[in-house]
Design an enzyme around this catalytic site. Structure first.
Site, short mmCIF file in Angstrom:
data_model
loop_
_atom_site.label_atom_id
_atom_site.label_comp_id
_atom_site.label_asym_id
_atom_site.label_seq_id
_atom_site.Cartn_x
_atom_site.Cartn_y
_atom_site.Cartn_z
N GLU A 1 0.85 -1.21 0.00
CA GLU A 1 0.00 0.00 0.00
C GLU A 1 0.88 1.25 0.00
O GLU A 1 0.65 2.21 0.74
CB GLU A 1 -0.93 0.02 1.23
CG GLU A 1 -1.82 -1.19 1.38
CD GLU A 1 -2.79 -1.40 0.22
OE1 GLU A 1 -3.02 -0.45 -0.55
OE2 GLU A 1 -3.27 -2.52 0.06
N TYR B 1 -14.60 -0.50 -5.37
CA TYR B 1 -13.72 -0.48 -6.54
C TYR B 1 -13.88 -1.71 -7.42
O TYR B 1 -14.22 -2.79 -6.94
CB TYR B 1 -12.26 -0.40 -6.10
CG TYR B 1 -11.92 0.86 -5.33
CD1 TYR B 1 -11.81 0.83 -3.95
CD2 TYR B 1 -11.71 2.06 -5.99
CE1 TYR B 1 -11.49 1.97 -3.24
CE2 TYR B 1 -11.39 3.22 -5.29
CZ TYR B 1 -11.28 3.16 -3.90
OH TYR B 1 -10.97 4.29 -3.20
C1 LIG Z 1 -8.08 3.45 -6.72
C2 LIG Z 1 -7.96 3.95 -5.33
C3 LIG Z 1 -7.77 3.07 -4.29
N1 LIG Z 1 -7.67 3.52 -3.03
C4 LIG Z 1 -7.47 2.61 -1.93
C5 LIG Z 1 -8.39 1.45 -1.87
C6 LIG Z 1 -7.64 0.37 -1.17
O1 LIG Z 1 -7.76 0.56 0.21
C7 LIG Z 1 -6.22 0.67 -1.60
C8 LIG Z 1 -5.73 -0.24 -2.68
O2 LIG Z 1 -5.74 -1.54 -2.25
P1 LIG Z 1 -5.13 -2.73 -3.09
O3 LIG Z 1 -5.22 -3.84 -2.16
O4 LIG Z 1 -3.77 -2.33 -3.44
O5 LIG Z 1 -5.90 -2.96 -4.28
O6 LIG Z 1 -6.19 2.00 -2.05
C9 LIG Z 1 -7.73 4.88 -2.79
O7 LIG Z 1 -7.64 5.29 -1.63
N2 LIG Z 1 -7.92 5.74 -3.81
C10 LIG Z 1 -8.02 5.32 -5.07
O8 LIG Z 1 -8.21 6.17 -5.98
#
Ligand SMILES: Cc1cn([C@H]2C[C@H](O)[C@@H](COP(=O)(O)O)O2)c(=O)[nH]c1=O
Ligand SMILES: Nc1ncnc2c1ncn2[C@@H]1O[C@H](COP(=O)(O)OP(=O)(O)O)[C@@H](O)[C@H]1O
Length: 661
Positions: A545, A628
């Site tokens: 992350e 998402y």
């Molecule tokens: C596209 C996008 C995602 N996020 C956040 C959502 C999830 O908590 C993480 C990504 O998790 P992953 O396990 O790596 O798929 O990011 C966000 O905050 N803003 C965005 O635009």
């Protein structure tokens, strides 16, 4: 999920096994690697050459560190397998795949793990892990592992530990050097043992004894005795271990005078009551053709046990005094001592020499009947010898075929030997076939067979065996100093504390795979959180992350450039609006970038974008599949349509749920 394209991690390393010399070990290692793999770029970082953590000082001085770090970036949309890839990579870095290493708070405690493996009898696994992590452990851990190797006679494994010390630049203290010396001496590598002995600041009696015993066991009795005299000159008083080796040496060399002198020293030191020493002394006198003195020592010994008795019986056996062998054996029994396997072997051998077939059978059967000792392959072989020498070859053959140890080569070897005297060629052929099947790689066996053929003037067969032997001689055993170093290293895993979707202190994939980690608000707090010492031990840092860390660039550049860490970063390259997240800032400083793809939720094609299904507009919104979805370009562009479809689906589902309720 795509796997990352990393440079090969496995390399065969040639480690100088005799002399500890870090600078030499580096040059020879890199040279070897270059020969093995022309594309290999020697990476100094892999071989720690300093026992202290030089990174501390160099870092504090602001100078460039000698180790070379790496940065690998894994990006892609949500559900692309970024976390899965990071997790697999971390697991392979921290273990060799066969061992479930204890990873707590994302940090592998190698000392603790190795000790636990050792205590639970998994020494080989511990050594594999030690070598594969390529990490330095503390003296206590090395000592425990070495001790276990000595105890279990896993000498090759012990050498691997030593090699590992050389690789990581660990300088063993006096205590560990003695342990290594004992290991090498016991394994028969007296050259290395001697180098270590010479390195000792103050050799103690244990180290002298180990060297003397090592030489004597290796058949270098004269060297062993010379060392004994040197030891005496240095002022050491021999103990029971010294005397056992010295008497053994004198027995083999049949040097009665030296043996007698040592006997005199023994009397002065008043260790006369020791059973092992007395047995060695009896053996020495018999082997030096002084059965009278041997007998005298035996009679004078205040304490006797089966070893003392067996020494006496064996002494008579060596002199062909079959009658005395059997008398002494019977006396031993009548005095209430229980014979052991060795005693029976000596008695059976005496029966063989005396042509006492019936007595041989009686003793053989009494092993099980009266003493509950299951005859081993050597006892069976001795019986074959008894039968063979007396010309009862058919009986010997039947005995071999019905023996429980018929799959042991020694019994077939005995039959071949027996055939040499009275045998027929057909039986030799049968025995030889079996013999080769069971132990084809033992040169000694070829010699036995060759001699048997020669007895029958089968010169063609002799020639065939000899040429086979020649080939065998050319085949070299793989050197023990060659070890496989799969780059398994100490790792630490970090994730953003903002993401608590599936767990607070672990990274979790969308399909449930987990690994403990350090949840941090900012990467800058990492060093302080795990502690400076642990930080220096960490070689690989995984960051999940990563898009949520504002100080990602600063942290990565410092960790890789200054501290020599391998940093593996996984995160979103773009947000729901396809604007770059901070992860992309580190592309210019990365060694590799892997962009993974998910599967478009609409059409199933490769997906490189993340669509937010809801109306929220803030950039950071921690959520999963409820908010998402991964999509392909086409379905991202027609996003509004897709969103509407998604909403419709959600509504239909809730309607169905409602009607069901
Ligand atoms: C596209 C996008 C995602 N996020 C956040 C959502 C999830 O908590 C993480 C990504 O998790 P992953 O396990 O790596 O798929 O990011 C966000 O905050 N803003 C965005 O635009
Ligand atoms: N549309 C999708 N495309 C690919 N994988 C998906 C999809 N939906 C769910 N998954 C699951 O998610 C896993 C990937 O999870 P993870 O490694 O956590 O991804 P990310 O890199 O986004 O964190 C896949 O192995 C798969 O089981």
């Amino acid at each position: 999920m795509k796997s990352l394209m990393y440079p090969t991690r496995t390399a065969a390393i040639l480690i100088p096994n005799l002399v500890f010399n870090p600078s030499k070990s580096l040059s020879s290692t890199s040279k070897f690697l270059q020969v093995k793999n022309p594309n290999y770029l020697p990476q100094v970082r892999r071989l720690r050459l300093s026992s202290s953590y030089s990174s501390v000082s160099s870092e504090e001085n602001g100078r460039c560190h000698q180790k070379e770090g790496e940065i690998h970036v894994i990006v892609g949309p949500m559900f692309a397998g970024k976390t899965t890839t990071l997790l697999r990579r971390i697991k392979s870095e921290s273990s060799n795949g066969s061992f479930q290493a204890r990873v707590s708070n994302g940090f592998l405690n190698i000392d603790h793990t190795l000790k636990n493996l050792c205590f639970s009898g998994r020494l080989s696994e511990a050594i594999r892990l030690l070598c594969h992590t390529g990490h330095q452990v503390d003296s206590e851990t090395y000592s425990l592992l070495l001790q276990d190797c000595i105890f279990k006679t896993y000498y090759q494994n012990g050498r691997r530990i030593h090699s590992q010390m050389v690789i990581v630049g660990f300088v063993p203290n006096e205590y560990l050097t003695i342990k290594l010396l004992i290991l090498y001496a016991k394994s028969g590598d007296l050259i290395t043992a001697h180098i270590l002995f010479n390195k000792l600041i103050t050799p103690n009696l244990i180290s002298w004894n180990a060297m003397i015993a090592g030489y004597v066991q290796k058949g270098l009795e004269e060297k062993g005795l010379n060392l004994y005299y040197k030891m005496r000159q240095t002022g050491f008083t021999p103990d029971q271990f010294t005397f056992s080796s010295v008497f053994r040496a004198c027995a083999t060399l049949a040097t009665l005078e030296q043996g007698k002198q040592a006997h005199g020293v023994l009397i002065k030191t008043q260790i006369t009551g020791n059973l092992v020493v007395n047995s060695a002394l009896i053996d020495m006198y018999f082997k030096c053709s002084c059965p009278y003195d041997g007998h005298l020592v035996f009679n004078k010994a205040s304490d006797k046990n089966v070893i003392t008795w067996t020494s006496l019986i064996s002494g008579y056996g060596q002199h062909g005094r079959v009658k005395e062998v059997l008398e002494a054996f019977n006396r031993m029994i009548s005095e209430g001592f229980r014979p052991n396997k060795v005693t029976f072997l000596v008695v059976l051998s005496a029966c063989s020499h005396g042509g006492l077939v019936q007595e041989g059978w009686d003793y053989f059967h009494s092993m099980t009947k009266n003493y509950g000792i299951a005859p081993g392959e050597k006892h069976y072989a001795a019986m074959v010898d008894i039968l063979g020498r007396s010309g009862r070859l058919d009986e010997a053959f039947e005995f071999v075929k019905s023996a429980p140890c018929k799959d042991h080569p020694v019994i077939w070897g005995a039959l071949i030997q027996a055939c040499k005297v009275y045998g027929n060629m057909d039986m030799v052929k049968i025995a030889a076939k079996k013999y080769f099947e069971l132990e084809s790689d033992n040169v000694g066996k070829y010699v036995v067979l060759s001699n048997a053929y020669a007895t029958f003037s089968q010169w063609d067969n002799v020639a065939e065996i000899r040429s086979g032997l020649k080939e065998l001689g050319m085949k070299k055993e793989p050197g023990y100093s060659m070890i496989e170093l799969c780059m398994c290293r100490n790792v630490a895993v970090i994730k953003s504390s903002k993401d608590t979707r599936y767990g607070v202190d672990s990274i979790v994939t969308h399909d449930g795979e987990k690994l403990s980690c350090w949840p941090l608000e900012a990467l800058s707090s990492f060093k302080q959180r795990i502690g400076l010492d642990a930080y220096h031990k960490v070689e690989v840092i995984g960051i999940d992350e990563a898009q949520f860390f504002e100080d990602l660039y600063d942290f990565c550049i410092k960790a890789a450039d200054l501290d020599g860490k391998t940093v593996i970063v996984a995160g979103l390259d773009g947000d729901y609006l396809r604007r770059s997240f901070g992860v992309l800032d580190i592309i210019p400083i990365a060694d590799s970038v892997t962009k993974l793809k998910a599967r478009c939720e609409v059409c199933g094609k490769p997906a490189v974008f993340t669509l937010r299904k809801t109306e929220e507009t803030q950039r950071e919104l921690v959520a999963g599949a409820d908010v998402y979805m991964p999509v392909c370009r086409k379905h991202y562009v027609s996003g509004q349509v897709v969103k509407q479809v998604a909403r419709n689906v959600l509504e239909t589902q809730s309607l169905q749920c409602g009607s069901l309720l």
